[in-house]
Structure formats: structure tokens, C-alpha cells
Design a protein around this motif. Structure first.
Motif, short mmCIF file in Angstrom:
data_model
loop_
_atom_site.label_atom_id
_atom_site.label_comp_id
_atom_site.label_asym_id
_atom_site.label_seq_id
_atom_site.Cartn_x
_atom_site.Cartn_y
_atom_site.Cartn_z
N PRO A 157 -2.26 56.21 -20.26
CA PRO A 157 -1.44 57.59 -19.01
C PRO A 157 -1.88 56.57 -16.84
CG PRO A 157 -4.60 57.88 -19.66
CD PRO A 157 -4.26 56.79 -20.42
N LEU A 158 -1.52 57.17 -16.69
CA LEU A 158 -1.14 56.99 -15.16
C LEU A 158 -2.55 57.35 -14.53
CD1 LEU A 158 2.43 58.14 -14.00
CD2 LEU A 158 1.42 55.64 -14.22
N SER A 159 -3.08 56.75 -13.73
CA SER A 159 -4.67 57.03 -13.12
C SER A 159 -3.96 58.56 -11.75
CB SER A 159 -4.96 56.09 -12.71
OG SER A 159 -4.39 55.20 -10.85
N TRP A 160 -5.44 59.01 -11.81
CA TRP A 160 -5.09 59.65 -10.46
C TRP A 160 -4.46 59.70 -9.22
CZ3 TRP A 160 -3.54 64.29 -10.75
CH2 TRP A 160 -3.74 65.71 -8.79
N ASP A 161 -5.21 58.50 -9.06
CA ASP A 161 -4.91 58.22 -7.48
C ASP A 161 -3.28 57.53 -8.23
OD1 ASP A 161 -7.37 57.46 -6.39
OD2 ASP A 161 -7.17 55.86 -7.01
N ARG A 162 -2.46 56.48 -8.93
CA ARG A 162 -1.34 56.68 -8.74
C ARG A 162 -0.36 57.52 -8.71
NH1 ARG A 162 -0.57 51.58 -12.57
NH2 ARG A 162 -1.52 50.27 -10.60
N ARG A 163 -1.07 58.91 -9.38
CA ARG A 163 -0.13 60.10 -9.78
C ARG A 163 -0.19 61.17 -8.75
NH1 ARG A 163 -1.65 63.03 -14.96
NH2 ARG A 163 -1.98 61.21 -16.30
N LEU A 164 -1.11 60.54 -7.35
CA LEU A 164 -1.00 61.01 -6.27
C LEU A 164 0.10 60.22 -5.65
CD1 LEU A 164 -4.77 61.58 -5.42
CD2 LEU A 164 -3.22 63.19 -5.32
N THR B 226 20.04 75.81 -2.50
CA THR B 226 19.34 75.54 -0.82
C THR B 226 18.64 74.50 -1.60
OG1 THR B 226 17.43 77.39 -1.15
CG2 THR B 226 19.92 78.02 0.01
N SER B 227 17.96 74.24 -0.11
CA SER B 227 17.09 73.01 -0.42
C SER B 227 15.24 73.48 -0.64
CB SER B 227 16.74 72.28 1.04
OG SER B 227 16.35 72.89 1.97
N LYS B 228 15.15 74.54 -0.70
CA LYS B 228 14.31 75.23 -1.13
C LYS B 228 13.69 75.06 -3.37
CE LYS B 228 12.22 75.82 2.77
NZ LYS B 228 11.77 77.74 3.15
N SER B 229 15.46 75.12 -3.87
CA SER B 229 15.42 74.64 -5.33
C SER B 229 14.71 73.28 -5.21
CB SER B 229 17.51 75.04 -5.60
OG SER B 229 18.05 76.11 -4.91
N ASP B 230 15.31 72.53 -4.41
CA ASP B 230 14.04 71.19 -4.34
C ASP B 230 13.07 71.45 -4.69
OD1 ASP B 230 16.79 70.27 -5.39
OD2 ASP B 230 17.21 68.71 -3.82
N VAL B 231 12.68 72.20 -3.73
CA VAL B 231 11.08 72.06 -3.22
C VAL B 231 10.44 73.20 -4.84
CG1 VAL B 231 9.22 73.13 -1.86
CG2 VAL B 231 11.44 72.53 -0.70
N TRP B 232 11.03 74.14 -5.54
CA TRP B 232 10.70 74.58 -6.10
C TRP B 232 10.23 73.53 -7.62
CZ3 TRP B 232 8.84 79.42 -8.09
CH2 TRP B 232 9.28 79.73 -8.92
N SER B 233 11.43 72.49 -7.42
CA SER B 233 11.26 71.87 -8.63
C SER B 233 9.92 70.67 -8.24
CB SER B 233 12.32 71.19 -8.94
OG SER B 233 14.13 71.93 -9.34
N TYR B 234 10.16 70.63 -7.05
CA TYR B 234 9.02 69.62 -6.89
C TYR B 234 7.43 70.20 -7.47
CZ TYR B 234 5.71 66.80 -3.96
OH TYR B 234 4.59 65.31 -3.83
N GLY B 235 7.35 71.44 -7.37
CA GLY B 235 6.35 72.26 -7.40
C GLY B 235 5.75 72.90 -8.49
N VAL B 236 6.96 72.03 -9.53
CA VAL B 236 6.76 72.49 -11.40
C VAL B 236 6.07 71.12 -11.67
CG1 VAL B 236 7.68 71.76 -13.44
CG2 VAL B 236 9.15 73.93 -11.45
N PHE B 237 7.17 69.90 -10.50
CA PHE B 237 6.72 67.90 -11.65
C PHE B 237 5.09 68.03 -10.86
CE2 PHE B 237 6.54 64.49 -9.13
CZ PHE B 237 6.72 63.52 -10.60
N LEU B 238 4.73 68.73 -9.89
CA LEU B 238 3.20 68.40 -9.43
C LEU B 238 2.10 69.60 -10.85
CD1 LEU B 238 2.47 69.07 -5.02
CD2 LEU B 238 2.99 66.89 -6.90
N PHE B 239 2.15 70.00 -11.13
CA PHE B 239 1.76 70.71 -11.65
C PHE B 239 1.53 69.74 -13.32
CE2 PHE B 239 0.98 74.84 -9.83
CZ PHE B 239 0.38 74.76 -9.97
N GLU B 240 3.02 68.62 -13.17
CA GLU B 240 3.08 67.66 -14.61
C GLU B 240 1.91 67.32 -13.92
OE1 GLU B 240 6.77 66.05 -16.51
OE2 GLU B 240 7.42 67.11 -14.23
N LEU B 241 2.05 66.75 -13.35
CA LEU B 241 0.82 65.34 -12.87
C LEU B 241 -0.47 65.97 -12.99
CD1 LEU B 241 2.56 64.46 -9.50
CD2 LEU B 241 3.02 62.98 -11.87
N ILE B 242 -1.02 67.17 -12.73
CA ILE B 242 -2.24 67.65 -12.65
C ILE B 242 -1.93 67.66 -14.05
CG2 ILE B 242 -3.61 69.34 -12.90
CD1 ILE B 242 -1.86 69.88 -10.01
N THR B 243 -1.59 68.12 -14.82
CA THR B 243 -1.91 68.69 -16.39
C THR B 243 -1.07 67.70 -18.28
OG1 THR B 243 0.51 69.59 -16.43
CG2 THR B 243 -1.41 71.46 -15.95
#
Length: 409
Positions: free
Chosen positions: A184-191, A271-288
Motif C-alpha cells: 500500500p502507499l505509505s502515508w507520507d506518499r499519500r500526503l 463551476t470550479s467548485k465541482s472539482d473542489v468537491w471531487s478533490y474532497g472525496v479523493f482525500l477521504f479515499e486516501l485516508i480510508t
């Protein structure tokens, strides 16, 4: 991940062209609509903020481009006639093959490339091909995959449309987050990946004289190079941001299930905020370590955002959603801080979400706070040496002298 399905009412044989200009003009006034999506969203009119005669990227094709035009024969030779052994993967666009060409700057060197060949999807695939050329032909950033060139050529089988990219040997982030991945990707690499992806989006949104909305931000579209730097790829669904004085772009709803912002799904207002939402989902993907939508999990755990909601407010409960493949002993606080950034990105009202430059600043702080925390080395212990008999006598003599001096005081 399941993408929305498309249809278009043109016959396959109607498409004939030999130059990029004719490619671009052929889609100057078309917008493709979904035939139906799992979002159950209505088909949205495309006329509220864009005129029907406006090209998807009207200004970009006029800008200077460093793209190389390849012949189909060159690409056949580079990929060993599109050999199965050279195949890297297959997506909605078509197949991707690894190839080798001569470096244009130094012909004595060989350059690894990835060749994406348009599949038999017809006109919709062609439109995405044109968008990729238009976008990646004029933008350049360390966190965007570099487009080297393209091929648009007729042969006995019809029109051949291919895109040639820099080769990304470490595949996609999705590949490494998958449970099938051995390491699995290390946490440092995920950050670091979160930081790189934020830089790429911030560049598209805020650092040029025009705005590009990615519209399909997801872990499978983030590729990793030899040094594990993350780069955004696959710009086939990208759109220009709203014109000056307008708040959004109205368009048909396309994208990948689990990543799309709710207001875009419901109204088609992009809007660009649609991408911001997708990025937020991706962060939880990295965490979980979980996908945004996974039908193979128990029913209550299939939708990532719904599953994690009860665990976010309590520090003890939060531990239960962390990727079990990682040792969180030194990174628990770091993951919590990143989840706070993710929550900001996932604000229900788009105006409450931060811009990507603000998101990048927050992620940078999380990375800085985490630097040096991982794998701390215990201090080295000195091995005590036993004194020799002679040294013992000398030490006893010194102690006796000190006692006498102390007594005389």
C-alpha cells in the motif's frame, strides 16, 4: 468506476478529416447529452451560459502549441504493431499501449511513451480526443501529464485518432489504493500525492488567463511518474470556466459516480467548485483506502461519504475509518487534519467551499506538520565499557582524595 453512457446521432462513416483544424471545427457547436445516468438527473439545457455556436475551447486552438504530429506508421512501429504485450490498459476512450520513440532533442536516446488509441466509440470519443489536444497542447505544469503529440490519419480501416503522452511507470493512484495492491502507499506518499493533485487543480482554476474545469477528477486520473510525483491526466471531459460576468457553465451531466458534486448532478451547473468537491472525496479515499462507490461492500458501507459521516466527530471513532493496511501510530493526527480539509471541500453549498489555492495552502500545512514524524529512530544507546583493574584503583584513589578535601571543607 462506472461512467455515464452517451449517445450521438451521427453515423460513423460521416467523420473524415486529415488536419487538426478540421478536427476542431467539426465540434464547434455540439454538446453531447447523456442517454441516462445512475444519478437519475434530468438532461440539462446547454444554452443558458454558452451560445450554441461557441466552441468548447475557442481560444486555445489559436495559441502556439509544441505538439508533434505523428504518422500512424510511426506509432505502429513504436508499439510493435499495437502488440498485446505492449498494452498498458483499457478505458472508455480506448486502449493504451507502451511505446518507444527517438528523443527529438537527442536522437541517440530513446523515450518511453504511452499511446492512447481511440476505440470504436465514434463521435463522442472524437470530441474528447479534440479536447485533450486543445487543453494539453497549450497548458504545461509539473503536475499535469505531458502530451507529446497526436495522430489523426486515414487508413484502410478509417480514421485513426491517437494521443501520445509521457510514460508514467507507476500507474494510477487508484491502482495503488486497490486492495489488490501488494504494497500500500505509505502515508507520507499519500500526503505528497494530495499536495501534487491540489497544485495541478489550482493551476487549472486560478493560474492562467483562462479557467479550465477538470470535470472528471478521480484517483484513476492521477498518474505517478518514476519519482512518484502525481500528475493529472485524461482531460477529455474538461471545460472552459464560465465567461466573465457569469457564475457557471450549464452543460450535460457527465463524470464518474461517487465524485460528482451534488449541485452539478441536480442542475448541470458546472463551476470550479465541482472539482473542489471531487478533490474532497479523493482525500477521504486516501485516508480510508476505499473507493467512493464500492458495490462489493456491505450495503451501509458502499457509499464512502455516507459510511464515514458518523465517525468524523469523535477522535476515537475516527480511527475506525483509517486504512487498516497502514500503521497509524505516528500519523493519526495528520489524518485527522487532512479530514478537516476534506470536509471543507465537501461543504453542501458550493460557495462555502474554498478555492483550490486555499485548499493547497491547507494541505501544505498538513504536510509541513507531518514532516519528520514518520518512523522516528530511537536514540542510540552507548554500550557501557567495564573499567580495567588499574582504572578501578585510580577511581578509588580519586574518590578518597575528594572525601578528604570535603572533610577539610
Amino acid at each position: 468506476m462506472k461512467c455515464f453512457q452517451f449517445y450521438i446521432g451521427k453515423k460513423k462513416g460521416e467523420l473524415k478529416m486529415t488536419t487538426l483544424n478540421s478536427v476542431q471545427s467539426s465540434f464547434a457547436d455540439q454538446e453531447v447529452r447523456p442517454s441516462g445516468s445512475e444519478f437519475n438527473s434530468q438532461n440539462v439545457s446547454d444554452t443558458s451560459t454558452e451560445s450554441r455556436g461557441r466552441s468548447q475551447f475557442p481560444n486555445l486552438s489559436e495559441r502556439p502549441s509544441n505538439l508533434k504530429v505523428f504518422t500512424f506508421l510511426e506509432l505502429k512501429q513504436a508499439t510493435k504493431n499495437f502488440s498485446r504485450s505492449a498494452k498498458l490498459g483499457e478505458g472508455g476512450f480506448g486502449c493504451v499501449f507502451k511505446g518507444v520513440i527517438r528523443d527529438s532533442q537527442d536522437p541517440t536516446k530513446k523515450l518511453d511513451i504511452a499511446v492512447k488509441q481511440l476505440g470504436p466509440r465514434g463521435m463522442q470519443g472524437h470530441k474528447e480526443w479534440v479536447t485533450e489536444v486543445n487543453v494539453l497542447g497549450v497548458v504545461e505544469h509539473p503536475n499535469l501529464v505531458k502530451l507529446i503529440g497526436y495522430c489523426a490519419e486515414d487508413d484502410e480501416r478509417g480514421i485513426q485518432r491517437l494521443l501520445i503522452y509521457e510514460y508514467m511507470p507507476n500507474r494510477s493512484v487508484e491502482d495503488h489504493l486497490s486492495t489488490k495492491s501488494e504494497i500500500p502507499l505509505s502515508w507520507d506518499r499519500r500526503l505528497k500525492i494530495a499536495q501534487d493533485a491540489a497544485r495541478g487543480l489550482a493551476y487549472l482554476h486560478e493560474e492562467m488567463d483562462f479557467q479550465i474545469i477538470f470535470r472528471d477528477f478521480k484517483s484513476s486520473n492521477i498518474l505517478l511518474d518514476e519519482q512518484w510525483n502525481a500528475k493529472l491526466s485524461d482531460f477529455g471531459l474538461a471545460r472552459l470556466g464560465p465567461a466573465e460576468g457569469l457564475s457557471h457553465v450549464s452543460t450535460a451531466v457527465v463524470g464518474t459516480m461517487g465524485y460528482a458534486a451534488p449541485e452539478y448532478v441536480q442542475t448541470g451547473r458546472l463551476t470550479s467548485k465541482s472539482d473542489v468537491w471531487s478533490y474532497g472525496v479523493f482525500l477521504f479515499e486516501l485516508i480510508t483506502g476505499r473507493r467512493p462507490l464500492d458495490r462489493n461492500r456491505p450495503r451501509k458501507e458502499q457509499k464512502l461519504l455516507e459510511w464515514i459521516r458518523p465517525y468524523l466527530s469523535d477522535a476515537k471513532k475516527f480511527q475506525q475509518i483509517l486504512d487498516p493496511r497502514l500503521d497509524w501510530k505516528h500519523f493519526h493526527n495528520s489524518a485527522q487534519k487532512l479530514s478537516i480539509v476534506a470536509n471543507r471541500c465537501l461543504a453542501r453549498h458550493r460557495k462555502a467551499r474554498p478555492n483550490m489555492s486555499e485548499v493547497l495552502e491547507m494541505v501544505n500545512k498538513v504536510v509541513e506538520a507531518s514532516t519528520g514524524v514518520g518512523n522516528p529512530q530511537p536514540p542510540l544507546k552507548r554500550r557501557e565499557r567495564r573499567p580495567t583493574p588499574g582504572e578501578t584503583k585510580a577511581q578509588d584513589k580519586r574518590r578518597l582524595i575528594h572525601k578528604k578535601i570535603g572533610a577539610r571543607g
